[in-house]
Design a protein around this motif. Structure first.
Motif, PDB file in Angstrom:
ATOM      1  N   ILE A 113     -53.830  39.664 -15.270  1.00  0.00           N
ATOM      2  CA  ILE A 113     -54.931  40.394 -15.901  1.00  0.00           C
ATOM      3  C   ILE A 113     -54.657  40.540 -17.400  1.00  0.00           C
ATOM      4  N   LEU A 114     -53.435  40.961 -17.707  1.00  0.00           N
ATOM      5  CA  LEU A 114     -53.077  41.195 -19.105  1.00  0.00           C
ATOM      6  C   LEU A 114     -53.168  39.902 -19.917  1.00  0.00           C
ATOM      7  N   ARG A 115     -52.671  38.831 -19.320  1.00  0.00           N
ATOM      8  CA  ARG A 115     -52.678  37.560 -20.036  1.00  0.00           C
ATOM      9  C   ARG A 115     -54.103  37.095 -20.324  1.00  0.00           C
ATOM     10  N   ASN A 116     -54.953  37.234 -19.295  1.00  0.00           N
ATOM     11  CA  ASN A 116     -56.346  36.827 -19.512  1.00  0.00           C
ATOM     12  C   ASN A 116     -56.995  37.667 -20.598  1.00  0.00           C
ATOM     13  N   ALA A 117     -56.676  38.971 -20.617  1.00  0.00           N
ATOM     14  CA  ALA A 117     -57.255  39.838 -21.649  1.00  0.00           C
ATOM     15  C   ALA A 117     -56.740  39.413 -23.029  1.00  0.00           C
ATOM     16  N   LEU A 118     -55.426  39.165 -23.127  1.00  0.00           N
ATOM     17  CA  LEU A 118     -54.840  38.774 -24.412  1.00  0.00           C
ATOM     18  C   LEU A 118     -55.474  37.498 -24.939  1.00  0.00           C
ATOM     19  N   ARG A 119     -55.723  36.573 -24.021  1.00  0.00           N
ATOM     20  CA  ARG A 119     -56.250  35.275 -24.449  1.00  0.00           C
ATOM     21  C   ARG A 119     -57.659  35.383 -25.005  1.00  0.00           C
ATOM     22  N   GLN A 120     -58.303  36.520 -24.730  1.00  0.00           N
ATOM     23  CA  GLN A 120     -59.651  36.662 -25.269  1.00  0.00           C
ATOM     24  C   GLN A 120     -59.643  37.272 -26.674  1.00  0.00           C
ATOM     25  N   LEU A 121     -58.474  37.721 -27.119  1.00  0.00           N
ATOM     26  CA  LEU A 121     -58.394  38.268 -28.486  1.00  0.00           C
ATOM     27  C   LEU A 121     -58.363  37.127 -29.495  1.00  0.00           C
ATOM     28  N   PRO A 122     -58.911  37.369 -30.695  1.00  0.00           N
ATOM     29  CA  PRO A 122     -58.785  36.344 -31.737  1.00  0.00           C
ATOM     30  C   PRO A 122     -57.309  36.076 -32.035  1.00  0.00           C
ATOM     31  N   THR A 123     -56.980  34.827 -32.394  1.00  0.00           N
ATOM     32  CA  THR A 123     -55.583  34.432 -32.555  1.00  0.00           C
ATOM     33  C   THR A 123     -54.825  35.322 -33.549  1.00  0.00           C
ATOM     34  N   VAL A 124     -55.433  35.600 -34.704  1.00  0.00           N
ATOM     35  CA  VAL A 124     -54.702  36.365 -35.728  1.00  0.00           C
ATOM     36  C   VAL A 124     -54.379  37.762 -35.221  1.00  0.00           C
ATOM     37  N   ASP A 125     -55.345  38.404 -34.574  1.00  0.00           N
ATOM     38  CA  ASP A 125     -55.123  39.760 -34.073  1.00  0.00           C
ATOM     39  C   ASP A 125     -54.035  39.756 -33.002  1.00  0.00           C
ATOM     40  N   ARG A 126     -54.117  38.760 -32.144  1.00  0.00           N
ATOM     41  CA  ARG A 126     -53.162  38.649 -31.045  1.00  0.00           C
ATOM     42  C   ARG A 126     -51.744  38.482 -31.598  1.00  0.00           C
ATOM     43  N   SER A 127     -51.638  37.656 -32.645  1.00  0.00           N
ATOM     44  CA  SER A 127     -50.315  37.380 -33.201  1.00  0.00           C
ATOM     45  C   SER A 127     -49.708  38.636 -33.827  1.00  0.00           C
ATOM     46  N   VAL A 128     -50.530  39.390 -34.554  1.00  0.00           N
ATOM     47  CA  VAL A 128     -50.033  40.626 -35.161  1.00  0.00           C
ATOM     48  C   VAL A 128     -49.593  41.592 -34.073  1.00  0.00           C
ATOM     49  N   LEU A 129     -50.409  41.694 -33.046  1.00  0.00           N
ATOM     50  CA  LEU A 129     -50.069  42.592 -31.937  1.00  0.00           C
ATOM     51  C   LEU A 129     -48.748  42.163 -31.301  1.00  0.00           C
ATOM     52  N   PRO A 135     -49.053  50.867 -17.252  1.00  0.00           N
ATOM     53  CA  PRO A 135     -48.338  49.677 -16.764  1.00  0.00           C
ATOM     54  C   PRO A 135     -48.532  48.472 -17.686  1.00  0.00           C
ATOM     55  N   PHE A 136     -49.729  48.366 -18.246  1.00  0.00           N
ATOM     56  CA  PHE A 136     -49.981  47.238 -19.139  1.00  0.00           C
ATOM     57  C   PHE A 136     -49.190  47.357 -20.438  1.00  0.00           C
ATOM     58  N   ASP A 137     -49.130  48.601 -20.912  1.00  0.00           N
ATOM     59  CA  ASP A 137     -48.388  48.823 -22.151  1.00  0.00           C
ATOM     60  C   ASP A 137     -46.922  48.450 -21.951  1.00  0.00           C
ATOM     61  N   GLU A 138     -46.414  48.843 -20.794  1.00  0.00           N
ATOM     62  CA  GLU A 138     -45.021  48.531 -20.469  1.00  0.00           C
ATOM     63  C   GLU A 138     -44.810  47.019 -20.416  1.00  0.00           C
ATOM     64  N   LEU A 139     -45.796  46.352 -19.805  1.00  0.00           N
ATOM     65  CA  LEU A 139     -45.722  44.892 -19.702  1.00  0.00           C
ATOM     66  C   LEU A 139     -45.728  44.236 -21.085  1.00  0.00           C
ATOM     67  N   LEU A 140     -46.608  44.744 -21.961  1.00  0.00           N
ATOM     68  CA  LEU A 140     -46.675  44.200 -23.311  1.00  0.00           C
ATOM     69  C   LEU A 140     -45.343  44.399 -24.015  1.00  0.00           C
ATOM     70  N   GLU A 141     -44.810  45.580 -23.831  1.00  0.00           N
ATOM     71  CA  GLU A 141     -43.533  45.922 -24.449  1.00  0.00           C
ATOM     72  C   GLU A 141     -42.459  44.927 -23.997  1.00  0.00           C
ATOM     73  N   ARG A 142     -42.451  44.633 -22.705  1.00  0.00           N
ATOM     74  CA  ARG A 142     -41.454  43.694 -22.176  1.00  0.00           C
ATOM     75  C   ARG A 142     -41.797  42.245 -22.541  1.00  0.00           C
ATOM     76  N   GLY A 143     -43.068  42.002 -22.768  1.00  0.00           N
ATOM     77  CA  GLY A 143     -43.446  40.702 -23.300  1.00  0.00           C
ATOM     78  C   GLY A 143     -43.917  39.698 -22.283  1.00  0.00           C
ATOM     79  N   LEU A 144     -44.206  40.101 -21.070  1.00  0.00           N
ATOM     80  CA  LEU A 144     -44.727  39.249 -19.995  1.00  0.00           C
ATOM     81  C   LEU A 144     -43.789  38.144 -19.540  1.00  0.00           C
TER      82      LEU A 144
END
Lengths: 179, 298, 71
Positions: free
Chosen positions: A119-135, C4-13
């Motif tokens: 779920i998280l990956r799919n959400a991330l992939r929908q962000l614009p590249t520059v924003d995603r990279s900064v995040l 949980p998502f924040d934790e996942l992001l923190e760990r980097g997937l």
């Protein structure tokens, strides 16, 4: 990082470089992960990044930037190229390939974890590249705002703005996903 | 710039400031400081002080120029030391986007090959120039071996001074324009100059009395006064009206001077400067004539 | 963002594979060391540049003192 380790690496000592790889492998791979890349891609790009660090060590000037900043400039460059090559996120396989090898927790926990990752990956992939990279960069403690700005080639204010925008967008995407 | 380990940053910064004041500051990522240091060195030190030098009383030319030299060298040394110290204190200064070899090369070429040479030629052509005198034709006012400053803001539109009778003028030698002569202006355009024996008249006014036994005569015109040395010359007979746009010049050492008596009047436009002050003097034997240093020329 | 998502992001997937360091080290080639003459050339170019530049500046600072001959 210790200055001594860095200078040993700059002098061409392989053991010192191995220590550096050991230290930075997790943040680098995690960065690629946060960009939404697959494990195989992340592994390939991270290897490429570290090999560039080794071969281009003479281009690193400790007086100009920290090693982390320099390393992540290379990593960032590779990542942007990879994302462009993949013709934006839509061509990337939207599956969970290669991530479920997390074998420590029990089976149902693992499934839940894999699902969340998907779920998280799919959400991330929908962000614009520059924003995603900064995040993605913002989660690595050794990089401050100024360093991220240098890596991204923009101002600190722009970094803040992109970060804010990325967080809002990501939250919205994840909440919609949940419903 | 990838010689980080061959040259530590502070060495590099100091070297760059040695090449151009402010250049090391540029490498340290301080463009504003770099610009001010370069401007201070380039403008305030030499052109401004020489501008002052020709406007201060004559005897102040030397002190003004010495202090300008001190200021220039001081700013330069400060720039070197500052670049060194700054780079040492901030070894991790981030590199700015404009800090590339091309920018450095452009800055160096612009400043060192364009701005500074133009300033030099401006100062020497329009403010102050230094002249070495290898002849004794102007003795006793100027001795052989004197080195003097000349006011070059002279005899041009917008310049401070026009040519006057009695000026010690620096001009292009009309018969060989690669040479520069220094003589005293006696007649302006339209003046009638008459020389009989060892006396000179300008517009029917005698410059001085007949010379004393040693051949010297005090001469004066328009409030200027000087000593002419006729030596044991025969003197000459000459009577002419200076043509328009020309000046008549004589050396003070009348017995040993090649001047308008030989090569005629000199075009006014070829008069470039007037002698102001001796800043160095060496006798033909090689001994420094200390008493002549700082001597104003009248 | 939910925890949980924040934790996942923190760990980097993603986690680095266990043999990552070893594989990177295997792919390393001996680093090109800069030939000695190049560092020398660089060093002397800089020293030469410094001398040349300093001479230029001195000429400028001493412009008023550089004398031509006036006969």
């Amino acid at each position: 990082m210790h200055d001594q380790l860095i200078s040993r690496f700059l002098c061409g000592e392989r053991a010192a470089f191995a220590e550096l790889v050991e230290h930075y492998q997790r943040p680098v791979i995690a960065y690629f992960g946060r960009l939404g890349l697959s494990a195989a891609e992340a592994d390939e790009l991270a290897q490429e990044a570290f090999i560039r660090v080794w071969t281009n060590a003479d281009r690193f000037d400790p007086g100009r930037a920290s090693l982390a900043t320099w390393l992540f400039s290379i990593v960032h460059h590779l990542a942007v190229n990879a994302l462009n090559r993949a013709d934006r996120r839509y061509c990337l396989p939207l599956d969970a390939a290669g991530e479920a090898i997390d074998d420590s927790p029990g089976p149902e926990v693992a499934t839940q974890l894999a699902e969340r990752k998907r779920i998280l990956r799919n959400a991330l992939r929908q962000l614009p590249t520059v924003d995603r990279s900064v995040l993605a960069l913002s989660y690595f403690r050794e990089l401050d705002l100024a360093a991220i700005a240098r890596i991204e080639g923009c101002s600190e204010a722009a970094v803040k703005q992109r970060l804010y925008r990325a967080r809002i967008a990501l939250r919205r995407l994840l909440e919609n996903r949940h419903d | 710039m990838r010689y980080g380990r061959i040259f530590p940053a502070h060495w590099r910064a100091a070297l760059m400031s040695m090449v151009l004041p402010g250049f090391g500051q540029l490498a340290n990522g301080r463009p504003n400081r770099a610009i001010w240091l370069f401007l201070a060195f380039a403008l305030i030190s030499v052109p401004l002080m020489s501008w002052l030098a020709i406007r201060l009383p004559q005897a102040m030319t030397l002190p003004a120029l010495v202090s300008s030299l001190a200021a220039a060298l001081g700013i330069w040394s400060y720039s070197i030391v500052d670049a060194w110290r700054d780079a040492r204190h901030r070894p991790r200064a981030p590199r700015q986007v404009w800090q590339t070899g091309g920018v450095y090369a452009l800055v160096f070429l612009t400043c060192n090959a364009l701005i500074l040479p133009v300033l030099v030629s401006y100062v020497r052509g329009h403010q102050v120039a230094s002249w070495r005198i290898p002849s004794s034709s102007m003795a006793p006012a100027i001795l052989r071996g004197d080195v003097l400053f000349a006011d070059m803001s002279y005899n041009c539109p917008g310049c401070d001074h026009a040519v006057e009778r009695g000026d010690v003028a620096i001009f292009t030698y009309p018969n060989d324009r690669t040479l520069v002569y220094v003589k005293r202006v006696i007649g302006l355009p339209g003046d009638r100059v008459r020389i009989t024996g060892k006396r000179v008249w300008v517009n029917r006014l005698a410059l001085g009395d007949a010379p004393a036994d040693d051949g010297t005569a005090s001469e004066r015109i328009d409030g200027r006064q000087w000593l002419a040395d006729w030596g044991d010359t025969e003197g000459a007979e000459l009577d002419l009206t200076v043509p328009p746009g020309m000046v008549f010049v004589l050396g003070d050492n009348r017995g040993n001077s090649k001047d308008s008596r030989h090569f005629g009047s000199v075009p006014l436009r070829d008069v470039a400067g007037r002698a102001r002050q001796v800043w160095f003097s060496m006798a033909p034997g090689g001994a420094v004539r200390w008493s002549r240093l700082g001597q104003a020329i009248h | 963002m939910t925890d949980p998502f924040d934790e996942l992001l923190e760990r980097g997937l993603l986690d680095p594979p266990a043999d990552f360091v070893a594989r990177v080290m295997l792919r390393l080639e001996p680093r090109r060391t800069e030939p000695r003459w190049r560092s020398w050339a660089r060093y002397s170019a800089l020293v030469g540049g410094a001398l040349f530049g300093s001479a230029q500046l001195l000429t400028f600072a001493l412009a008023a003192w550089t004398a031509g001959a006036a006969f």
